[in-house]
Motif scaffolding. Structure first.
Motif, PDB file in Angstrom:
ATOM      1  N   GLY A  28       0.814  -1.203   0.000  1.00  0.00           N
ATOM      2  CA  GLY A  28       0.000   0.000   0.000  1.00  0.00           C
ATOM      3  C   GLY A  28       0.849   1.255   0.000  1.00  0.00           C
ATOM      4  N   ARG A  29       0.223   2.378  -0.407  1.00  0.00           N
ATOM      5  CA  ARG A  29       0.984   3.605  -0.597  1.00  0.00           C
ATOM      6  C   ARG A  29       1.144   4.422   0.675  1.00  0.00           C
ATOM      7  N   GLY A  30       0.480   4.033   1.790  1.00  0.00           N
ATOM      8  CA  GLY A  30       0.566   4.822   3.006  1.00  0.00           C
ATOM      9  C   GLY A  30       1.989   4.969   3.514  1.00  0.00           C
ATOM     10  N   TRP A  31       2.795   3.924   3.394  1.00  0.00           N
ATOM     11  CA  TRP A  31       4.173   3.990   3.859  1.00  0.00           C
ATOM     12  C   TRP A  31       4.957   5.052   3.097  1.00  0.00           C
ATOM     13  N   LEU A  32       4.678   5.184   1.795  1.00  0.00           N
ATOM     14  CA  LEU A  32       5.411   6.143   0.979  1.00  0.00           C
ATOM     15  C   LEU A  32       5.056   7.581   1.378  1.00  0.00           C
ATOM     16  N   LEU A  33       3.793   7.838   1.653  1.00  0.00           N
ATOM     17  CA  LEU A  33       3.381   9.177   2.084  1.00  0.00           C
ATOM     18  C   LEU A  33       4.048   9.548   3.405  1.00  0.00           C
ATOM     19  N   ARG A  34       4.054   8.612   4.353  1.00  0.00           N
ATOM     20  CA  ARG A  34       4.685   8.912   5.637  1.00  0.00           C
ATOM     21  C   ARG A  34       6.200   9.070   5.497  1.00  0.00           C
ATOM     22  N   LEU A  35       6.797   8.315   4.584  1.00  0.00           N
ATOM     23  CA  LEU A  35       8.228   8.467   4.339  1.00  0.00           C
ATOM     24  C   LEU A  35       8.529   9.840   3.735  1.00  0.00           C
ATOM     25  N   VAL A  36       7.676  10.302   2.822  1.00  0.00           N
ATOM     26  CA  VAL A  36       7.845  11.640   2.237  1.00  0.00           C
ATOM     27  C   VAL A  36       7.727  12.715   3.317  1.00  0.00           C
ATOM     28  N   ASN A  56       7.854   6.231  -7.776  1.00  0.00           N
ATOM     29  CA  ASN A  56       8.038   6.262  -6.324  1.00  0.00           C
ATOM     30  C   ASN A  56       9.301   7.004  -5.911  1.00  0.00           C
ATOM     31  N   PHE A  57      10.372   6.851  -6.665  1.00  0.00           N
ATOM     32  CA  PHE A  57      11.571   7.629  -6.361  1.00  0.00           C
ATOM     33  C   PHE A  57      11.314   9.118  -6.608  1.00  0.00           C
ATOM     34  N   GLY A  58      10.534   9.423  -7.642  1.00  0.00           N
ATOM     35  CA  GLY A  58      10.177  10.822  -7.876  1.00  0.00           C
ATOM     36  C   GLY A  58       9.374  11.402  -6.733  1.00  0.00           C
ATOM     37  N   HIS A  59       8.374  10.634  -6.253  1.00  0.00           N
ATOM     38  CA  HIS A  59       7.573  11.099  -5.120  1.00  0.00           C
ATOM     39  C   HIS A  59       8.419  11.191  -3.854  1.00  0.00           C
ATOM     40  N   PHE A  60       9.315  10.224  -3.656  1.00  0.00           N
ATOM     41  CA  PHE A  60      10.185  10.256  -2.482  1.00  0.00           C
ATOM     42  C   PHE A  60      11.047  11.515  -2.459  1.00  0.00           C
ATOM     43  N   THR A  61      11.599  11.876  -3.608  1.00  0.00           N
ATOM     44  CA  THR A  61      12.464  13.058  -3.643  1.00  0.00           C
ATOM     45  C   THR A  61      11.673  14.360  -3.538  1.00  0.00           C
ATOM     46  N   ILE A  62      10.347  14.294  -3.683  1.00  0.00           N
ATOM     47  CA  ILE A  62       9.538  15.481  -3.396  1.00  0.00           C
ATOM     48  C   ILE A  62       9.725  15.885  -1.932  1.00  0.00           C
ATOM     49  N   GLY A  63       9.905  14.892  -1.050  1.00  0.00           N
ATOM     50  CA  GLY A  63      10.156  15.198   0.343  1.00  0.00           C
ATOM     51  C   GLY A  63      11.395  16.061   0.514  1.00  0.00           C
ATOM     52  N   ALA A  64      12.472  15.705  -0.218  1.00  0.00           N
ATOM     53  CA  ALA A  64      13.685  16.517  -0.158  1.00  0.00           C
ATOM     54  C   ALA A  64      13.422  17.920  -0.678  1.00  0.00           C
ATOM     55  N   SER A  65      12.677  18.014  -1.768  1.00  0.00           N
ATOM     56  CA  SER A  65      12.427  19.326  -2.369  1.00  0.00           C
ATOM     57  C   SER A  65      11.563  20.202  -1.474  1.00  0.00           C
ATOM     58  N   LEU A  66      10.576  19.591  -0.800  1.00  0.00           N
ATOM     59  CA  LEU A  66       9.754  20.372   0.127  1.00  0.00           C
ATOM     60  C   LEU A  66      10.607  20.909   1.274  1.00  0.00           C
ATOM     61  N   GLY A  67      11.506  20.074   1.773  1.00  0.00           N
ATOM     62  CA  GLY A  67      12.405  20.534   2.822  1.00  0.00           C
ATOM     63  C   GLY A  67      13.312  21.652   2.347  1.00  0.00           C
ATOM     64  N   GLN A  68      13.809  21.521   1.111  1.00  0.00           N
ATOM     65  CA  GLN A  68      14.668  22.558   0.541  1.00  0.00           C
ATOM     66  C   GLN A  68      13.877  23.826   0.230  1.00  0.00           C
ATOM     67  N   LEU A  69      12.578  23.694   0.063  1.00  0.00           N
ATOM     68  CA  LEU A  69      11.722  24.862  -0.170  1.00  0.00           C
ATOM     69  C   LEU A  69      11.504  25.643   1.124  1.00  0.00           C
ATOM     70  N   ILE A  70      11.229  24.925   2.211  1.00  0.00           N
ATOM     71  CA  ILE A  70      10.887  25.577   3.476  1.00  0.00           C
ATOM     72  C   ILE A  70      12.133  26.020   4.233  1.00  0.00           C
TER      73      ILE A  70
END
Length: 428
Positions: free
Chosen positions: A8-16, A135-149
Motif C-alpha cells: 500500500g501507498r501509506g508507507w510512501l506518504l509517511r516516508l515523504v 516512487n523515487f520521484g515522489h520520495f524526492t519530493i520530500g527533499a524538495s519540500l524541505g529545501q523549499l521551506i
C-alpha cells in the motif's frame, strides 16, 4: 514480499513527510552554518572547508551501511539519522569555534546519510520495478519540500535582528534541530515485516568492483554527483554571493526556495515527461540546460533575473536525482541494491567533499562567481554520460556477477562453473 508486489501507498506518504522535515532541518542548517562561520571570522576558503566536512564522515560510512541494509532491515536507520541530524544542528548552534562547527557539520552529514540510505532502500525494496521511477520521484519530493521551506525559514530567522548575525544564525540552527526531531513522528512502522528478513541466498556479498562494472551504475553515480554538487554549492555559496552583491539573507532564502519549488514541480510531472521524451533524452537535455544556467549565476544579474535563472535551474536539477536512483537500482544485482545505492551516495558525498573545497579555493583566487562556472563544466560531463546511455535502465551484464568468495575455499558450484538457481535469481 516479492519485488514484483507493491504494498500500500501509506508507507510512501509517511516516508515523504519524514524526509520533508529531516531535509528542512538540513536545508535550514546549511546556510545558517555558512552565516555563522562568517560571523566567527571565516573567509570563503573556510566556508568551503566546513561545507566539505559535512560529507567527510558519510564518505567512509556509506558502503558499510549499504552492506548492512542489503542483509537486514532498512527502517532502523531512519530514527538514527534523525537523532544525528538534530544533534549536529543543535551543537553547531552553540559551537564557539570554526573547527567545532566543522566537526558538528560532519555529524549532521552522517545523520543525513543514515536517513537517506534507509529511506532509498525502503523505496527500492517495497516498489514494483515498473513503479520505481514514480516512487523515487515522489520520495524526492520530500527533499524538495524541505529545501523549499528550510532556506526561507533560515533567512527569516537570520535577518530578524540586523547586525546580530552570530546570535541569529545560532538561533536558526537550534530551530533546525527542533524541525528535524519532528520527523521522528513519521518514521515508525514504515517497513513491511515480510520484506525485512534477509533471504538465505542473500548471505554472500557481491564485490564492490563487480557492482561498479555493471553497465549503468557508473553513469548513474556521476550524474547524481554532478546534480547534487550543483545543489549543494548553490545552497552553501549563494549566501556568500549575496554578501558580496548586497543581497539580504531573507532574499537569498527566497531565491533558494524558488529553486526548490521548481524542483517539486518537476518531480510532480516526472512520469509524463519520461513518457513524452524518454529517460535518456530527458536526462541529457536537463543536464545541458542546467550547465548553462549554473554558468549564468556567475554573472552580475539583478535579483529578478537571478530568480528566473534559479527557478529554471531548479526544474532541470530535479530530474537527475530520482532517475539516477532508478538507473542504479535496476542495473545493480538484486542482492546488492542497497550497496549500489550506497555507492551512489558515496559518489554524492565525494562530490560534497571535493566540490565545496574546490569552490572555496576557486572563489578565493577567481572570485565568488567562479565556482558556478566549474559546476557548469561538471554538468556538461553529466549530459555527455546521459547521451551515451546513462539514462537506460535494466541493462545487466551478460555474465552474472559472482558473490565474493568465502574466507576458505570456493563453493563446489563455483569450481564447476554452475551457479545455483537462487544466485541466478539474485543476480549472483
Amino acid at each position: 514480499m516479492s519485488d514484483n508486489q507493491e504494498p500500500g501507498r501509506g508507507w510512501l506518504l509517511r516516508l515523504v513527510i519524514a524526509f520533508s522535515f529531516a531535509q528542512a532541518a538540513v536545508s535550514m542548517a546549511r546556510p545558517a552554518v555558512s552565516y555563522r562561520a562568517l560571523a566567527l571570522g571565516a573567509d570563503e576558503r573556510a566556508v568551503g572547508v566546513i561545507a566539505g566536512v559535512y560529507a567527510l564522515l558519510p564518505l567512509f560510512a556509506a558502503v558499510p551501511l549499504g552492506r548492512r541494509t542489503d542483509h537486514g532491515r532498512c527502517a532502523p536507520l531512519l530514527p538514527v539519522g534523525v537523532v544525528l541530524i538534530s544533534g549536529g544542528c543543535a551543537l553547531s548552534g552553540v559551537a564557539g569555534s570554526l573547527p567545532a562547527m566543522a566537526a558538528f557539520s560532519g555529524v549532521m552529514g552522517l545523520g543525513h546519510l543514515c536517513f537517506v540510505i534507509g529511506a532509498q532502500s525502503l523505496v527500492a525494496r517495497q516498489s514494483a520495478p515498473d513503479q520505481q521511477d514514480r516512487n523515487f520521484g515522489h520520495f524526492t519530493i520530500g527533499a524538495s519540500l524541505g529545501q523549499l521551506i528550510g532556506p526561507v525559514a533560515a533567512g527569516w530567522l537570520i535577518s530578524a535582528r540586523d547586525g546580530e548575525l552570530d546570535r541569529t544564525s545560532a538561533l536558526a540552527l537550534v530551530v533546525a534541530a527542533v524541525v528535524g526531531a519532528v520527523s521522528l513522528t513519521s518514521t515508525w512502522r514504515l517497513e513491511h515485516r515480510r520484506d525485512c528478513a534477509p533471504a538465505p541466498e542473500r548471505a554472500d556479498r557481491v564485490p564492490v568492483g563487480g557492482i561498479l562494472r555493471t553497465r549503468g551504475v557508473p553513469a548513474g553515480i556521476f550524474i547524481s554527483l554532478a546534480v547534487l554538487s550543483a545543489t549543494d554549492i548553490l545552497t552553501a555559496y549563494l549566501p556568500v554571493v549575496g554578501e558580496h552583491r548586497g543581497i539580504a539573507p531573507a532574499t537569498v532564502g527566497v531565491l533558494l526556495s524558488l529553486r526548490a519549488a521548481a524542483t517539486v514541480a518537476c518531480r510532480l510531472v516526472m512520469t509524463p515527461m519520461i513518457r513524452l521524451f524518454g529517460r535518456t533524452a530527458l536526462l541529457t537535455v536537463t543536464c545541458l540546460i542546467a550547465a548553462l544556467l549554473c554558468a549564468a549565476v556567475a554573472l552580475p544579474l539583478p535579483v529578478a533575473a537571478l530568480a528566473v535563472v534559479l527557478s529554471v535551474l531548479g526544474f532541470c536539477l530535479g530530474v537527475g536525482q530520482p532517475l539516477s536512483m532508478t538507473t542504479v537500482v535496476q542495473a545493480a544485482p538484486d542482492s546488492a541494491r542497497s550497496t549500489a545505492l550506497a555507492l551512489r551516495l558515496t559518489g554524492n558525498r565525494l562530490g560534497q567533499v571535493a566540490a565545496p573545497a574546490a569552490a572555496g579555493l576557486i572563489a578565493g583566487v577567481a572570485g565568488v562567481g567562479a565556482p558556478f562556472l566549474t559546476l557548469g563544466a561538471l554538468l556538461l560531463g553529466a549530459a555527455g554520460l546521459s547521451l551515451r546511455g546513462g539514462g537506460r535502465t535494466g541493462q545487466r551484464p551478460r555474465r552474472p556477477l559472482r558473490p565474493a568468495r568465502k574466507e576458505r575455499g570456493e563453493r563446489p558450484e563455483a569450481r564447476t562453473g554452475q551457479i545455483p538457481e537462487a544466485a541466478r535469481r539474485d543476480g549472483g
